[in-house]
Design an enzyme around this catalytic site. Structure first.
Site, mmCIF file in Angstrom:
data_model
loop_
_atom_site.group_PDB
_atom_site.id
_atom_site.type_symbol
_atom_site.label_atom_id
_atom_site.label_comp_id
_atom_site.label_asym_id
_atom_site.label_seq_id
_atom_site.Cartn_x
_atom_site.Cartn_y
_atom_site.Cartn_z
ATOM 1 N N ARG A 276 1.091 -5.593 -6.490
ATOM 2 C CA ARG A 276 1.256 -6.903 -5.887
ATOM 3 C C ARG A 276 1.852 -7.831 -6.924
ATOM 4 N NH1 ARG A 276 -4.463 -7.484 -2.759
ATOM 5 N NH2 ARG A 276 -4.062 -5.823 -1.255
ATOM 6 N N ASP B 219 5.319 -4.649 6.066
ATOM 7 C CA ASP B 219 5.622 -6.048 6.370
ATOM 8 C C ASP B 219 5.887 -6.934 5.144
ATOM 9 O OD1 ASP B 219 5.630 -6.139 9.034
ATOM 10 O OD2 ASP B 219 3.944 -7.543 9.222
ATOM 11 N N ASP C 291 -0.212 2.619 8.420
ATOM 12 C CA ASP C 291 -0.750 1.858 9.548
ATOM 13 C C ASP C 291 0.127 1.880 10.802
ATOM 14 O OD1 ASP C 291 -2.851 1.122 7.849
ATOM 15 O OD2 ASP C 291 -1.730 -0.593 7.089
ATOM 16 N N ASP D 151 2.369 -0.119 11.717
ATOM 17 C CA ASP D 151 2.355 -1.450 12.336
ATOM 18 C C ASP D 151 3.672 -2.199 12.177
ATOM 19 O OD1 ASP D 151 2.122 -1.718 9.623
ATOM 20 O OD2 ASP D 151 0.595 -3.292 9.677
ATOM 21 N N ARG E 286 -5.215 -1.748 9.543
ATOM 22 C CA ARG E 286 -5.051 -3.210 9.525
ATOM 23 C C ARG E 286 -5.334 -3.832 10.905
ATOM 24 N NH1 ARG E 286 -0.509 -5.831 6.060
ATOM 25 N NH2 ARG E 286 0.677 -5.373 7.931
ATOM 26 N N GLY F 182 0.837 -1.203 0.000
ATOM 27 C CA GLY F 182 0.000 0.000 0.000
ATOM 28 C C GLY F 182 0.864 1.242 0.000
ATOM 29 N N THR G 65 4.158 3.010 5.404
ATOM 30 C CA THR G 65 2.763 2.549 5.501
ATOM 31 C C THR G 65 2.053 3.490 6.457
ATOM 32 O OG1 THR G 65 1.310 0.899 6.507
ATOM 33 C CG2 THR G 65 3.610 0.834 7.187
#
Lengths: 328, 328, 328, 328
Positions: free
Chosen positions: A76, A107, A132, A134, A176, A15, A130
């Site tokens: 992707r 990730d 997120d 995370d 997420r 993303g 990202t």
């Protein structure tokens, strides 16, 4: 400085997030500064497989520091999940004479780089990009700060209409499996409740809290819900549930969606991207590879890429307490 | 100037929109300028029924010109749909000695005012406040210009991520039964297709157009869909339909939702609101009532309130042609 | 449609404004739509002289509708003021086989086009692009609406600090010899006083007004000053003058400067630019040249270029009255 | 928890900054949470002297988390610099039964609190609120992050016009005697040069650098200048100096001014303010006073107020190096 490094490549994958372009710019310009040739790889690992490379110099990245998205595009790649795909990617890197690869993403992006390194010994370096947040090994990923501002700005607007109509809004935000965006943007937007995956408030307690809030004279309410929340209900089901159980409430739903990923990066994200790009390139030149460049205690630090993927990013539990106090 | 007018009241009703506060401010300050007492009515017609009035002076409206929403709040009133409810409202107006009522809102708001006038002869004046721009007798309703900027800003952000991933986005925007927001924001955001209620593109032609766009090398696409669009499918069904028929496309959906109603009004909406408020009050003082204050040919003009409700706001068909040319 | 037109060129000149890129995009895409070859000329008339042309197609203008500035750049050309310079420019146009030239800019830009047409009979068409809105034949020039939003946003920020400290701010805004920006942004920002070239308030009345404002309990004040204001004092001198005569006031100055010229265009400016570009190209194809494309009564209309330059853009005097009432 | 604390007061003083309102809200709501009475003091120390107190509860601070400025207002107090003034302030605090005072502001604000504590033993607690980020004991002061975003947004706009005209801009930003804003916003905006008080680049090297930049084909340049810069020349003199020595440059100046102090706070500043307010109140309840609440290594930490004033905030020297590499 490592004499063996003459060419580097950089790609973005997964993303996209605001600040990726600023990081590309920083990698490219740091290469230029050290007279290293630099290649941009288009569409992430898929471009690596297809040999979609383009040489970049200081001027190639002019005027992109303030642009959202990624000029190198992202995609992707199912092919990269096969040994044959990865072999092609590696062959292309070798054929181009590239000595190290900088990957910008999350990730999944890092996992790809780790496999490339394990299978072929190819030197890689990761930059966390990202919204997120995370990723273990950095308190801030590129794009996270910008996304928080985008979200509070959107909720401020929703608050205008919520207050005018004495309504309750469930606002779903990205993130997420982690609640970073929901928790921080929720506190920043003065949300009455924040539902995050890390804490299962429970539907009963949500109802109680909303009822208490209404009785205390609050005329409108914003409940921020992380996309990965564990109530077992999505925002639309939450709306129905509350309307059934608290008929006095006029409930609305807003799913902020992909606009959270875009926009001009905040100053914080631009500066962080600039710092990370410099360290990524300089570390490679110093012979350090297979690391992720992160921000820890306001300093740029390296974390082994493998740890970055295995570790778990944790939310600031103390901030949940701050949120409770703020909604007294 | 009409000697009989000594007190006025102002209310907002229906969906709120940016610029309503600027209009309230203008009504209140124009009253102050002419030494007319002015009362704010809270929560629209429901507040009229409940006698929820508050006297306002020039200072009461300080610092609100740049705020979204409405400080007078808005609400739906089922009670006002009954003769008893309306009688209460009228009695309250009379009891307060109020001579005329300014209502800010859309179609429904004006219908309420018309009934009040018809049943009791109470003088009313309308100011068009809605982001949908669906009112006859004015080229611009308050909040419409702001909403357009909010929408293009959101689509610009979505474009960042769409271009990075070569994706197709269906973006649903507000506008009730008319395509003003979709058409103008679609052109402003450079959307590849715009689906509006006024024109049934047809699903076949949509597929053809998307396919042509993809073949011509367009790497990403934004399709703006008005909420009242007539394809017979909502945005989520459109996504499925396209994915089934054009499997090469990676499709995403974004429903912009209620953030479109909020935010600080644009300069245009603030100035228009200021002008409309002055004319609303001055017209009443000149003995003209039961009109809507509108903008026609860049001038403030009065339209009988009844015509404003019966007439139909039309989109600029020529702009559809411009959109087609732009997406060559 | 005129069969003789096969190639067009487009340039931007004078001060840049938001919406210029959207207009370039529209001209280029409309040419593509009609299968007309289109050339961009860099750096205005200077590029015309130096033959700095580049062929453009629909893809060349991708992703620029929301960008400030002008991708074709702008420049002043002293050489174009000489007959020799203009001859070179004309010769270049002819050598390239260009049949008509679209110029985007203000007064000076149009004057250049008129001379080119007079001396060599070369067909030209003007699109008004300037934030100052000082062009006859159009109610809105490209960039004006965006600049108004930029200015009210900046004054909103200044208001935060002005109210916190009970201060008086003189805020200087752009607009050359006309008060459009000052008047509209002043009303939009709720300024206590607006000083514009069209009306000489007089320094005594300014002092009186400020004193009255202070006595009425206003805790802070914003005075918007047009750069071409006729008090005979610039904002810094105004500050000194007020501090000498009204010692209770803590006065500050802010000159907004060139940021007013930049930024992503508003939806209004993007749509207007798209419409103007289409009409510019289609009019040429219909054999109409030497006009300016303008917006009159919400419709796109042509005005002879000469009239556009000779005529005078007038402010909305009624709005001055609205401003007075608002600051009651 | 300290049993003796039953009433607290909070004030803002010095230059206002975005996030001050969020901090006031946090202090007030944390007091409400712990059932402590809370008083707001208007206009800083001057209000303390004049007894301008107002009791505040959780609802008093509704809707202010996203507002710039300070609802408690700020002011300079010459009277507080006298022993008599401070005695009055102390007497008022005692008369109201207030047990501790939270002050939000910068150096000067903290110095006032220290004196109050020294002379009368009155318990105080500081929260750093200033856009300048010039406080020891915290990596971020409230408002700094917001100001950085405001500055890069303004420079992005200036860049639009600078690139369109191939111009050089000197942009002066705030920051008092330290270069935090200039350095970070300079890197964030991609400035070609950054002039800060901490480093004397020297006028000769500035000229060399600009000349090198021009020869390398850079078409426009932004030089960010901190207000406390030590070249010995202000931005207007710098412009003249460069025009004399590098006649090829078309130079412009922009002084961003007070708009840097205003605006809706960023998510970061809102969250930080919320956290700081909680810690300020809870620390007092735990008997800890005469500290400043700061952010160190992403954690909220206390620093003795005296150290906060005596210590020196340092810029990130490494970031200067990043800036040099970025402008390769």
């Amino acid at each position: 400085m490592s004499q063996s490094i003459k060419k580097m490549a950089v790609l973005t994958s997964g993303g996209d997030s605001p600040g990726m372009n600023a990081a590309i710019r920083s990698v490219v310009r740091t290469c230029a500064y050290y007279k290293i040739e630099c290649y941009g790889v288009y569409r992430g690992y898929q471009g690596l497989i297809e040999g979609d490379f383009k040489e970049m110099n200081a001027r190639s990245v002019k005027g992109i520091i303030n642009k959202g998205g990624t000029i190198l595009k992202s995609a992707r790649s199912t092919e990269f999940r096969t040994p044959e795909g990865r072999k092609k990617a590696y062959d292309n890197l070798r054929a181009m004479g590239i000595d190290a690869l900088v990957v910008i993403g999350g990730d999944g992006t890092f996992t790809g780089a780790i496999v490339l390194n394990k299978e072929f010994g190819f030197p890689v370096m990761g930059i966390p990009g990202t919204i997120d947040n995370d990723i273990f090994g950095t308190t801030h990923t590129l794009g996270y700060d910008t996304a928080l501002n985008t979200v509070v700005d959107a909720i401020d607007k929703i608050r205008d209409t919520a207050s005018s109509h004495n309504r309750l809004f469930f606002v779903e935000v990205m993130g997420r499996d982690v609640g970073h965006i929901a928790l921080n943007a929720g506190v920043g937007a003065g949300a009455e409740e924040i539902l995050i995956p890390e804490e299962d408030l429970g539907l009963d307690r949500l109802l109680e809290s909303l009822e208490r809030s209404r009785l205390s004279g609050k005329s409108s309410s914003i409940v921020v819900v992380a996309e990965g929340d564990k109530t077992g209900k999505n925002v639309f089901e939450l709306k129905e549930y509350v309307e059934e159980n608290l008929p006095d409430y006029d409930v609305r739903v807003s799913v902020l969606g992909h606009m959270q990923r875009g926009g001009s990066p905040s100053c914080f994200d631009r500066v962080l991207a600039s710092r990370m790009g410099v360290t990524a390139v300089e570390s490679i030149l110093e012979g350090k590879t297979n690391y992720m460049v992160g921000l820890l205690n306001d300093k740029i630090e390296l974390t082994p890429l493998e740890n970055a993927v295995k570790g778990k990013s944790k939310i600031d539990i103390e901030l949940l307490r701050v949120s409770d106090i703020m909604t007294t």
